[in-house]
Design an enzyme around this catalytic site. Sequence first.
Site, mmCIF file in Angstrom:
data_model
loop_
_atom_site.group_PDB
_atom_site.id
_atom_site.type_symbol
_atom_site.label_atom_id
_atom_site.label_comp_id
_atom_site.label_asym_id
_atom_site.label_seq_id
_atom_site.Cartn_x
_atom_site.Cartn_y
_atom_site.Cartn_z
ATOM 1 N N GLY A 287 0.935 -1.309 -0.004
ATOM 2 C CA GLY A 287 -0.030 0.108 0.086
ATOM 3 C C GLY A 287 1.117 1.114 0.134
ATOM 4 C CB CYS A 355 -11.070 22.778 19.252
ATOM 5 S SG CYS A 355 -11.907 24.141 18.371
ATOM 6 C CD GLU A 356 -8.758 16.591 19.758
ATOM 7 O OE1 GLU A 356 -7.794 16.189 20.258
ATOM 8 O OE2 GLU A 356 -9.795 16.175 19.766
#
Length: 427
Positions: A287, A355-356
């Site tokens: 992948g 918001c983190e």
Amino acid sequence: MNITPSLNGFSQQDGVWYAEGIRLSDLAQRFGTPTYVYSKKALTDAFSAYEKACHKNGRRRARVHYAMKANSNIAILNLFAQLGAGFDIVSGGELARVIAAKGNPAHVVFSGVGKTEHEMADALNAGIKCFNVESIPELTRLNEVAKRLNKKAAISLRVNPDVDAKTHPYISTGLKGNKFGIAYDDVLPTYLAAKQMTHCEIVGIDCHIGSQITEINPYLDALDRVLLLIEQLKSQGITIQHLDIGGGLGICYTDETPPDITAFANTLLDHIEQEGFGHLEILFEPGRSLVGNAGVLLTQVEFLKPGETKNFCIVDAAMNDLMRPAMYEAYHAIVACESNPNAPQATYDVVGPICESGDWLGRDRALQVSPGDYLAILSAGAYGFTMSSNYNTRGRAAEVMVSGQEAHLIRERESIPSLFALERLVP
Ligand SMILES: *Cc1c(COP(=O)(O)O)cnc(C)c1O
């Protein structure tokens, strides 16, 4: 620190970054930001590097089954299908994408620990090549579904070879204690149980030991353990036609030195032949190594925010667009699309508006930028868009494929109304 990997398809000249023949800043202006940009040449070259090893003396000795969870845009699937790839899928949704991308279901293998009855039935009806089965309950369910449809399910058992792939714990899958595969000592009895199932047909054996693996030895260890099983199965009257060695080959994000793709594939294929298993059909399931360095994420600087201990470069891409830094503390090189000699040189944490505190894309990066400048987050082609979300009601990014001087929009930016179009007020 800002170490840039050497890339194919993306290059810098006189302070200007290009995707093949087009300036990244032109793409950012034309398609907006955040936008994922892929290089058709880089995708094609990575695939060809595997194919080179898959052919020897006019004979196909292996086939690539692209692990599409790394990047499942149908334009990319269609390109790989045209180049001769099969696909490794992990859901019914991915099977539908293969079909939409004109891929051949007869070259699809289905991995994953939690296949539903629906997904099994769809895959049987589509006529996939093989189910990579990970447990006895799954085997029992598959047998029942196949019986109901009056079909036979071609199966392979995924062996957990209990080798340490020496990678991040979240992306290591071949150790005891991972949820993946059948424990090594249980593999023979599980094959014997499978042999009794009226609607399953044993065709293969598979393993996949993890992701972003930069050494070849864990592969050789896993391979030897699987080859031993194939011998033991033979003595029990069970013939294995194909061996699927999984994916997981790493790429260079900063200073890693993974083996070259062709050398890697040749080493494994030669080893299989030397051990006397040259008659087996071999599958690879790469992948990341096909798409990772073939994509970048374009973003625009919104604000520069100097701080007491840190300076922040606040951009319009965020963890919902590219999860890897927040999730694995992954490193992605970040470059200015055009040099800006008038801007102040400083060290920044590159962060999004979410918001983190976990919403960061790069830490302690030396950049010379002003608000409005475009940045490219490199090596973002794998597990970038496919892991993105709508957190904070942010539409997912647009995706663009570049080929030479041409740029094609291969996924529109999500509109805001579409983000809540499926929701309903309670009357
Ligand atoms: C994710 C996965 C792959 C591909 O892993 P990469 O590290 O992206 O090469 C291959 N096979 C299985 C079963 C997978 O789950």
